[in-house]
Scaffold this motif. Structure first.
Motif, PDB file in Angstrom:
ATOM      1  N   ILE A 136     -16.076 -84.907 106.317  1.00  0.00           N
ATOM      2  CA  ILE A 136     -14.865 -85.729 106.404  1.00  0.00           C
ATOM      3  C   ILE A 136     -14.820 -86.432 107.758  1.00  0.00           C
ATOM      4  O   ILE A 136     -15.110 -85.831 108.793  1.00  0.00           O
ATOM      5  N   GLN A 137     -14.450 -87.722 107.723  1.00  0.00           N
ATOM      6  CA  GLN A 137     -14.509 -88.550 108.928  1.00  0.00           C
ATOM      7  C   GLN A 137     -13.231 -88.452 109.758  1.00  0.00           C
ATOM      8  O   GLN A 137     -12.665 -89.479 110.083  1.00  0.00           O
ATOM      9  N   GLY A 138     -12.773 -87.262 110.017  1.00  0.00           N
ATOM     10  CA  GLY A 138     -11.523 -87.143 110.767  1.00  0.00           C
ATOM     11  C   GLY A 138     -11.759 -87.022 112.266  1.00  0.00           C
ATOM     12  O   GLY A 138     -12.882 -86.819 112.723  1.00  0.00           O
ATOM     13  N   TRP A 139     -10.683 -87.186 113.043  1.00  0.00           N
ATOM     14  CA  TRP A 139     -10.744 -86.975 114.478  1.00  0.00           C
ATOM     15  C   TRP A 139      -9.711 -85.951 114.864  1.00  0.00           C
ATOM     16  O   TRP A 139      -8.606 -86.001 114.327  1.00  0.00           O
ATOM     17  N   ALA A 179     -16.394 -98.686 113.237  1.00  0.00           N
ATOM     18  CA  ALA A 179     -15.783 -97.792 114.212  1.00  0.00           C
ATOM     19  C   ALA A 179     -14.260 -97.882 114.111  1.00  0.00           C
ATOM     20  O   ALA A 179     -13.562 -96.861 114.112  1.00  0.00           O
ATOM     21  N   LEU A 186     -17.022 -93.482 120.212  1.00  0.00           N
ATOM     22  CA  LEU A 186     -16.557 -92.673 119.081  1.00  0.00           C
ATOM     23  C   LEU A 186     -17.561 -92.705 117.940  1.00  0.00           C
ATOM     24  O   LEU A 186     -17.907 -91.670 117.370  1.00  0.00           O
ATOM     25  N   ILE A 187     -18.041 -93.908 117.606  1.00  0.00           N
ATOM     26  CA  ILE A 187     -18.930 -94.010 116.451  1.00  0.00           C
ATOM     27  C   ILE A 187     -20.255 -93.317 116.747  1.00  0.00           C
ATOM     28  O   ILE A 187     -20.886 -92.756 115.857  1.00  0.00           O
ATOM     29  N   ASP A 211      -6.306 -89.936 109.423  1.00  0.00           N
ATOM     30  CA  ASP A 211      -6.616 -88.795 110.305  1.00  0.00           C
ATOM     31  C   ASP A 211      -7.609 -89.209 111.403  1.00  0.00           C
ATOM     32  O   ASP A 211      -8.434 -88.429 111.846  1.00  0.00           O
ATOM     33  N   TYR A 246     -19.651 -89.660 116.026  1.00  0.00           N
ATOM     34  CA  TYR A 246     -19.567 -89.306 114.602  1.00  0.00           C
ATOM     35  C   TYR A 246     -20.940 -89.001 113.997  1.00  0.00           C
ATOM     36  O   TYR A 246     -21.039 -88.315 112.988  1.00  0.00           O
ATOM     37  N   PRO A 293     -14.474 -97.468 121.053  1.00  0.00           N
ATOM     38  CA  PRO A 293     -14.949 -97.428 119.662  1.00  0.00           C
ATOM     39  C   PRO A 293     -16.450 -97.171 119.563  1.00  0.00           C
ATOM     40  O   PRO A 293     -16.894 -96.432 118.665  1.00  0.00           O
ATOM     41  N   ASN A 335     -23.334 -93.025 109.469  1.00  0.00           N
ATOM     42  CA  ASN A 335     -23.048 -92.737 110.875  1.00  0.00           C
ATOM     43  C   ASN A 335     -24.319 -92.711 111.704  1.00  0.00           C
ATOM     44  O   ASN A 335     -24.384 -93.275 112.797  1.00  0.00           O
ATOM     45  N   ILE A 367     -11.223 -95.246 113.340  1.00  0.00           N
ATOM     46  CA  ILE A 367     -10.151 -95.040 114.321  1.00  0.00           C
ATOM     47  C   ILE A 367      -8.773 -95.212 113.680  1.00  0.00           C
ATOM     48  O   ILE A 367      -7.849 -94.449 113.931  1.00  0.00           O
TER      49      ILE A 367
END
Lengths: 306, 282
Positions: free
Chosen positions: B38-41, A148, B27-28, A156, B31, B24, B236, A152
């Motif tokens: 693409i693993q962007g935010w 994770a 967030l994961i 990006d 995802y 975290p 993910n 983060i």
């Protein structure tokens, strides 16, 4: 009396045999203790302690560089190599120790106010909720939590997005020692919160009242009463944060940079090269450090706080 | 006694630390529904497509199956050995008793890499075994025992020995005493200990990397793919699943401990829960 003669005389033979056995165990409790203890202890000694001892012994052997076979001659060559100046090993051990110490300190600072709030200020219900909120991250997958942070901290990722939103400049923390410090502090934080909480919760209210009655203000009470009584809890937590950081190689692998090698990474690569003696000698460093650490922790009363 | 300002700042600090612990994880989990490769935010498109892909991924399935089997066998072993050791240590005073309880906690107090290395050279070099499910089980059982042991010792310490004496006085044999007196007292501690041991085994990475050889448990599957940066959408989903599945046993274990009839009162409960849960996950 556990067994009397009339009970022995009565009943079917199986029951009689069981009663006789129970009587025997009652008369000689050590027999029962031995029966209970021998299987787990034997398994543990053979599998775990035996392996550790064998590992330690093999650190005094060497590997023949041509045949890659282990030579069973006693030598301190591995240890000499680790401590010689031209080699990277002391530097690696130093980095590992520094990060472990920084992580322990960070977690203590983050955890103490939270633990204090949980133990002494929160209501019953809030306390139970907070407890679960700390416990669940502790038990959820370590690897996933490191991953994770990988996302983060990525260029990006969410951190830069948040910084952007606040009008702050981007940070490139991925693959640096800073990243390791953040991630380690994150993953081991619950291990600090719980023992500190337990220690704070045990302080009787009357101590704090007495301190106030004697005219001490909040800070003085904190320094003279609360901190000394919470210290065993902090030390107990630090055993986990310190030891877990010291023995880790996954976090450096996933979020550390090319120069972020830990003792664990080095040891792992030597195992891959089948140089177990050298890996064992290098692994003896965290073992020795933890040995000393545990002795000190015991003096500070951390084991009662566990 | 604590001033209002102090109270507020402590509450604020606590909220921030809890947020730090949870963001975290949230967030994961999000995802797993990321529509992009693409693993962007921030995540711009959402999908459940990757759940299907992950489910039909043979490597992920094999890893899950191996993890489940290892977890079950290691937990069962730990339950038997841990309970025996705990009964001996809690009930009897003997020479070396302190040493035994210290020894059993070592796999948790020492860096995981030491356990891993030691087992690696002992299993494969000294005993000449080849990597199998059983070599992983041996590694996991070593530290799972401690969890069961801690749970059962904590429970036995809170149980009055006069219960057992009373049972004996009433003419019960050892088995009856166990079945009708000890079992009701211990069962919740055993269930909780077993659940936690399973959760620990299910997540373990460091020792497993040393005892698994080329086999993949679920965490090793994640690690391998993370290292190579491959199949991240599948990772993910697996990550989402792993977090979800470990939350279940822990929440259950908490519940079981709370509903126990032996322990009453908030403080004792929480203390026992801490004793039971205070286990490094590595």
């Amino acid at each position: 009396m556990a067994v009397d003669a009339s009970a022995l005389a009565a009943g079917p033979p199986v029951r009689r045999a069981r009663l006789r056995l129970s009587g025997l165990l009652w008369r000689w409790p050590w027999l029962k203790a031995l029966g209970l203890l021998a299987p787990p202890l034997a398994a543990f000694l053979i599998v775990y302690v035996g392996s550790l001892a064998a590992l330690f012994v093999s650190s005094f052997w060497t590997v023949n560089s041509f045949t890659a076979a282990v030579e069973h001659t006693w030598t301190l060559a591995n240890y000499r190599l680790i401590f010689s100046s031209g080699q990277p090993y002391l530097h690696i051990a130093g980095l590992t120790l520094e990060i472990a110490a920084a992580v322990t300190l960070t977690d203590a600072v983050l955890a103490f106010p939270l633990a204090y709030f949980m133990a002494r200020l929160a209501g019953r219900r809030a306390r139970a909720v907070l407890f679960v909120m700390v416990l669940l991250p502790l038990w959820s997958s370590y690897l996933v939590r490191v991953y994770a942070w990988q996302t983060i901290l990525a260029h990006d990722g969410a951190l830069n997005w948040a910084l952007h939103g606040l009008g702050l400049p981007d940070q490139n923390l991925s693959y640096t020692n800073w990243a390791m410090w953040i991630v380690f502090s994150y993953v081991w934080l619950p291990f600090m919160v719980l023992p500190v909480y337990a220690a704070l919760e045990r302080i009787p209210d009357s101590y704090l009242e007495a301190s106030a009655d004697l005219g001490a203000r909040g800070l003085r009470t904190l320094r003279a009463v609360i901190l000394p009584l919470a210290l065993p809890g902090v030390v107990a937590g630090s055993i986990f944060t310190f030891s877990l950081t010291l023995g880790d190689f996954i976090t450096p692998l996933l979020v550390g940079g090319p120069s972020s090698h830990f003792i664990g990474n080095e040891v792992y690569s030597y195992i891959g090269e089948a140089n177990i003696p050298f890996a064992a000698a290098f692994a003896a460093i965290p073992l020795a450090i933890m040995g000393v650490y545990l002795l000190i922790a015991r003096r500070l009363g951390a084991f009662e706080a566990l | 006694m604590t001033g209002r300002g102090t109270r507020l700042s402590l509450a604020l600090w606590s909220a921030l630390v809890i947020a730090f612990l949870w963001i975290p994880l949230v967030l994961i989990a999000l995802y797993a529904f990321n529509g992009s490769n693409i693993q962007g935010w921030p995540i711009t498109s959402w999908t459940v497509h990757w759940f299907r892909v992950a489910w039909s991924n043979p490597d992920a399935r094999a890893a899950l199956w191996l993890s489940v089997r290892v977890g079950l066998v290691a937990t069962a072993t730990a339950l038997v050995l841990g309970t025996m050791a705990a009964s001996a240590v809690a009930r009897f005073r003997f020479f070396g008793r302190e040493a035994v309880s210290f020894l059993l906690v070592l796999p948790l107090a020492l860096p995981g890499i030491l356990t891993g290395m030691a087992l690696n050279s002992a299993l494969f070099t000294i005993w000449g075994l080849s990597p199998s499910m059983w070599t992983i089980v041996i590694g996991h059982a070593t530290f799972c025992v401690v969890i069961v042991y801690n749970n059962v010792v904590a429970r036995l310490r809170r149980t009055s020995p006069s219960l057992i004496e009373a049972s004996q006085d009433l003419g019960a044999d050892g088995w009856q005493t166990f079945r009708f007196v000890l079992w009701p007292v211990l069962s919740t501690a055993l269930v909780a200990g077993g659940l936690l041991a399973f959760a620990l085994s299910f997540d373990e990475v460091i020792v497993t990397t040393f005892t698994a050889g080329a086999q993949e448990t679920l965490p090793i599957f994640i690690l391998d793919n993370l290292e190579r940066g491959q199949q991240l959408p599948v990772v993910n989903v697996v990550a989402f699943f792993v977090v979800a599945i470990t939350v279940v046993p822990v929440a259950l274990a908490q519940r079981v401990m709370r509903d126990t009839g032996v322990v009453r009162g908030g403080a004792a409960q929480v203390t026992e829960a801490i004793e039971a849960a205070e286990i490094p996950a590595v």
